[in-house]
Structures are given as structure tokens and as C-alpha cells.
Scaffold this motif. Structure first.
Motif, PDB file in Angstrom:
ATOM      1  N   LEU A 117       0.824  -1.203   0.000  1.00 24.77           N
ATOM      2  CA  LEU A 117       0.000   0.000   0.000  1.00 24.77           C
ATOM      3  C   LEU A 117       0.861   1.257   0.000  1.00 24.77           C
ATOM      4  O   LEU A 117       0.546   2.242  -0.667  1.00 24.77           O
ATOM      5  CB  LEU A 117      -0.923  -0.001   1.222  1.00 24.77           C
ATOM      6  N   LEU A 118       1.960   1.217   0.751  1.00 19.68           N
ATOM      7  CA  LEU A 118       2.837   2.380   0.857  1.00 19.68           C
ATOM      8  C   LEU A 118       3.426   2.778  -0.495  1.00 19.68           C
ATOM      9  O   LEU A 118       3.560   3.973  -0.797  1.00 19.68           O
ATOM     10  CB  LEU A 118       3.964   2.084   1.854  1.00 19.68           C
ATOM     11  N   PHE A 119       3.752   1.794  -1.323  1.00 19.84           N
ATOM     12  CA  PHE A 119       4.367   2.079  -2.614  1.00 19.84           C
ATOM     13  C   PHE A 119       3.341   2.358  -3.710  1.00 19.84           C
ATOM     14  O   PHE A 119       3.720   2.547  -4.867  1.00 19.84           O
ATOM     15  CB  PHE A 119       5.273   0.924  -3.033  1.00 19.84           C
ATOM     16  N   GLY A 120       2.052   2.333  -3.358  1.00 17.71           N
ATOM     17  CA  GLY A 120       1.038   2.740  -4.318  1.00 17.71           C
ATOM     18  C   GLY A 120       0.097   1.639  -4.774  1.00 17.71           C
ATOM     19  O   GLY A 120      -0.683   1.854  -5.708  1.00 17.71           O
ATOM     20  N   GLY A 121       0.148   0.476  -4.167  1.00 18.69           N
ATOM     21  CA  GLY A 121      -0.733  -0.616  -4.560  1.00 18.69           C
ATOM     22  C   GLY A 121      -2.165  -0.389  -4.114  1.00 18.69           C
ATOM     23  O   GLY A 121      -2.442   0.420  -3.229  1.00 18.69           O
ATOM     24  N   THR A 122      -3.087  -1.122  -4.719  1.00 18.78           N
ATOM     25  CA  THR A 122      -4.499  -1.029  -4.358  1.00 18.78           C
ATOM     26  C   THR A 122      -4.806  -1.969  -3.200  1.00 18.78           C
ATOM     27  O   THR A 122      -3.950  -2.733  -2.746  1.00 18.78           O
ATOM     28  CB  THR A 122      -5.379  -1.378  -5.562  1.00 18.78           C
ATOM     29  N   LEU A 123      -6.047  -1.909  -2.739  1.00 21.07           N
ATOM     30  CA  LEU A 123      -6.465  -2.784  -1.640  1.00 21.07           C
ATOM     31  C   LEU A 123      -6.400  -4.247  -2.069  1.00 21.07           C
ATOM     32  O   LEU A 123      -6.022  -5.116  -1.270  1.00 21.07           O
ATOM     33  CB  LEU A 123      -7.879  -2.419  -1.188  1.00 21.07           C
ATOM     34  N   LYS A 124      -6.759  -4.521  -3.329  1.00 20.15           N
ATOM     35  CA  LYS A 124      -6.650  -5.893  -3.839  1.00 20.15           C
ATOM     36  C   LYS A 124      -5.198  -6.365  -3.823  1.00 20.15           C
ATOM     37  O   LYS A 124      -4.917  -7.520  -3.456  1.00 20.15           O
ATOM     38  CB  LYS A 124      -7.207  -5.975  -5.266  1.00 20.15           C
ATOM     39  N   ASP A 125      -4.292  -5.483  -4.195  1.00 23.68           N
ATOM     40  CA  ASP A 125      -2.873  -5.834  -4.172  1.00 23.68           C
ATOM     41  C   ASP A 125      -2.410  -6.145  -2.749  1.00 23.68           C
ATOM     42  O   ASP A 125      -1.642  -7.086  -2.523  1.00 23.68           O
ATOM     43  CB  ASP A 125      -2.027  -4.687  -4.733  1.00 23.68           C
ATOM     44  N   ALA A 126      -2.897  -5.350  -1.796  1.00 24.63           N
ATOM     45  CA  ALA A 126      -2.491  -5.564  -0.401  1.00 24.63           C
ATOM     46  C   ALA A 126      -3.000  -6.897   0.125  1.00 24.63           C
ATOM     47  O   ALA A 126      -2.294  -7.592   0.868  1.00 24.63           O
ATOM     48  CB  ALA A 126      -3.002  -4.413   0.470  1.00 24.63           C
ATOM     49  N   VAL A 127      -4.211  -7.262  -0.253  1.00 21.36           N
ATOM     50  CA  VAL A 127      -4.773  -8.545   0.201  1.00 21.36           C
ATOM     51  C   VAL A 127      -3.968  -9.703  -0.376  1.00 21.36           C
ATOM     52  O   VAL A 127      -3.626 -10.667   0.335  1.00 21.36           O
ATOM     53  CB  VAL A 127      -6.260  -8.648  -0.208  1.00 21.36           C
ATOM     54  N   VAL A 128      -3.656  -9.619  -1.660  1.00 23.10           N
ATOM     55  CA  VAL A 128      -2.825 -10.661  -2.270  1.00 23.10           C
ATOM     56  C   VAL A 128      -1.430 -10.652  -1.657  1.00 23.10           C
ATOM     57  O   VAL A 128      -0.816 -11.702  -1.448  1.00 23.10           O
ATOM     58  CB  VAL A 128      -2.747 -10.458  -3.803  1.00 23.10           C
ATOM     59  N   GLY A 129      -0.935  -9.456  -1.339  1.00 22.38           N
ATOM     60  CA  GLY A 129       0.381  -9.351  -0.716  1.00 22.38           C
ATOM     61  C   GLY A 129       0.469 -10.073   0.605  1.00 22.38           C
ATOM     62  O   GLY A 129       1.545 -10.555   0.990  1.00 22.38           O
ATOM     63  N   ILE A 130      -0.642 -10.167   1.318  1.00 21.25           N
ATOM     64  CA  ILE A 130      -0.656 -10.918   2.581  1.00 21.25           C
ATOM     65  C   ILE A 130      -0.269 -12.370   2.336  1.00 21.25           C
ATOM     66  O   ILE A 130       0.609 -12.923   3.017  1.00 21.25           O
ATOM     67  CB  ILE A 130      -2.050 -10.836   3.236  1.00 21.25           C
ATOM     68  N   PHE A 131      -0.914 -12.992   1.361  1.00 24.00           N
ATOM     69  CA  PHE A 131      -0.659 -14.415   1.089  1.00 24.00           C
ATOM     70  C   PHE A 131       0.712 -14.624   0.443  1.00 24.00           C
ATOM     71  O   PHE A 131       1.398 -15.598   0.752  1.00 24.00           O
ATOM     72  CB  PHE A 131      -1.772 -14.971   0.196  1.00 24.00           C
TER      73      PHE A 131
END
Length: 241
Positions: A117-131
């Protein structure tokens, strides 16, 4: 202290102060990230001087152990704890267990998603980033059990993270693979090594500073190669990212 990521000057200072508390008059300590050399003895021309060498074969970053070691050394120097009790306490610190696996995975998931999120990703990106962060961190734990070189571990884990980020974007589970990749790679960036290298330079430990900076540079290369190779292969097979 050295095995858990402590600074060179702090290692040398602790040894000097502990020897002073034991009434050892002559103390010379030279420490590097891979070994500690100490000469101790009494004052005088006819004094006997003994030299000890301790190789450091495995290093990690454990700030909790460093904190406990600092507290133990201060208590011993101030005379609040005896030598026998200090040795027992040192063994306890050596055998301290790290955070449990669920807590480590929670930290990895939180860090990767927030960096995304800090680098500009969306909420969907952050959720996928968790996994993606959890899976990549699990890979590092698994490979770490076999004492594999950190270069190979970081290379493999970043390759896995990059592939999962690209796959999730291809399947329309996320919007930007690059932000997911960057967020996950932040888990393996050698921030502590770079910081300690700079602190070693500032305190005059040039040899240790160069060694640690070289180590950090090697880790950075492994991260770049792991991500770059998967990106290149993905393009080669016709993937879209």
C-alpha cells in the motif's frame, strides 16, 4: 551479541568491560563479523598473556537477544550478578526461542501488505500481498532449517514471490504485480546489515564496515536476480504483468 546482529564496537566494549569487572588489567579485543580475537593478561613485563579466538559461523538478526545480552553485561559489570549466575543467564539467553510461527507469519503478512500500500498498490494488491508474504516467508524458514546460503535462500524466496505476484495479476486477483513484488521483497531487504555497516564506518571499524556492506550488497543482488529471472521467464513464455 555478534551472532545476533550486534555492532562491532558494542561487542568489543562488552568484552573489555566484563574483563575489567573480573580484574583483568590487560585486554585487547579485535572483532569482525566472522570472528573475535581477544588477548588478556596482567600488567607488567613478565606478565602472561593469553589469546583467544572465537569463530562466528552463523549470524542472524535477533534484537530481543541483543537487549537481554546488554542488560546481563551491565548487571555483571555493576556487580549485581555473580559470574556463575551470569553464565547460567547467558545460556538461557542463547536458548531463547524466537516468536512462534503464527506470530512470525502475521508479521510477514502485515509488513508485505502495508509496504504494498505504501508504494502505491491497491487494496486488492495488499490482500494478495498478505498471502504472497506468508508463502515467501515460509519458504525462507524451510530453507533456513538446512543452513543453506542466505544468497540462495533470498534468491529462491524472491523468485517465488515474483511468480505468485505475476500469477495473481494474470488471474485478475490483483491489479499491480510490481507493488506486490516490492512489498514482499521488503521482508528480505538487509536493512539491519546496512545500518550496522554504516555504524561500523562511523566508529572507525573499516574492515567490519566493508564486510557487512559487501554482505548487504550480495543479498541485494540475490533479491534482484530472483525477481529479475522470474520476470524474464514470464515474458519469455508470453505472460502478461
Amino acid at each position: 551479541m555478534m551472532k545476533n546482529g550486534g555492532e562491532i564496537y558494542r561487542v568489543e566494549e562488552i568484552i573489555t568491560r566484563i574483563c575489567g569487572a573480573c580484574n583483568i588489567k590487560h585486554v585487547e579485543v579485535f572483532a569482525t563479523p566472522t570472528g573475535i580475537f581477544a588477548s588478556i593478561g596482567s600488567e607488567g613485563d613478565n606478565s602472561e598473556v593469553k589469546t583467544f579466538i572465537k569463530a562466528i559461523k552463523y549470524r542472524c538478526t535477533d534484537l530481543d537477544k541483543i537487549s537481554h545480552i546488554n542488560a546481563l553485561s551491565r548487571n555483571f559489570v555493576r556487580g549485581k550478578i555473580s559470574l556463575d549466575d551470569a553464565l547460567i543467564e547467558a545460556d538461557k539467553i542463547e536458548n531463547l526461542k524466537p516468536f512462534k510461527l503464527p506470530m512470525q507469519l502475521f508479521g510477514a503478512a502485515l509488513a508485505s501488505s502495508l509496504f504494498c500500500l505504501l508504494f502505491g498498490g491497491t487494496l486488492k494488491d495488499a490482500v494478495v500481498g498478505i498471502f504472497v508474504g506468508i508463502i515467501s516467508y515460509l519458504c525462507s524458514i524451510f530453507l533456513g532449517k538446512y543452513k543453506i546460503s542466505y544468497f540462495i535462500v533470498d534468491f529462491f524466496c524472491c523468485g517465488v514471490a515474483t511468480f505468485l505476484a505475476l500469477l495473481s495479476t494474470y488471474l485478475h486477483l490483483a491489479d499491480n504485480a510490481d507493488f506486490i513484488i516490492i512489498g514482499t521483497l521488503m521482508l528480505f531487504v538487509p536493512g539491519a546489515a546496512i545500518t550496522n555497516a554504516l555504524r561500523d564506518f562511523l566508529t572507525g571499524d573499516m574492515l567490519s564496515g566493508v564486510a557487512r556492506l559487501t554482505e548487504a550488497f550480495a543479498i541485494a543482488i540475490a533479491l534482484a536476480l530472483g525477481a529479475g529471472l522470474v520476470l524474464k521467464l514470464w515474458l519469455y513464455i508470453g505472460g502478461i504483468f
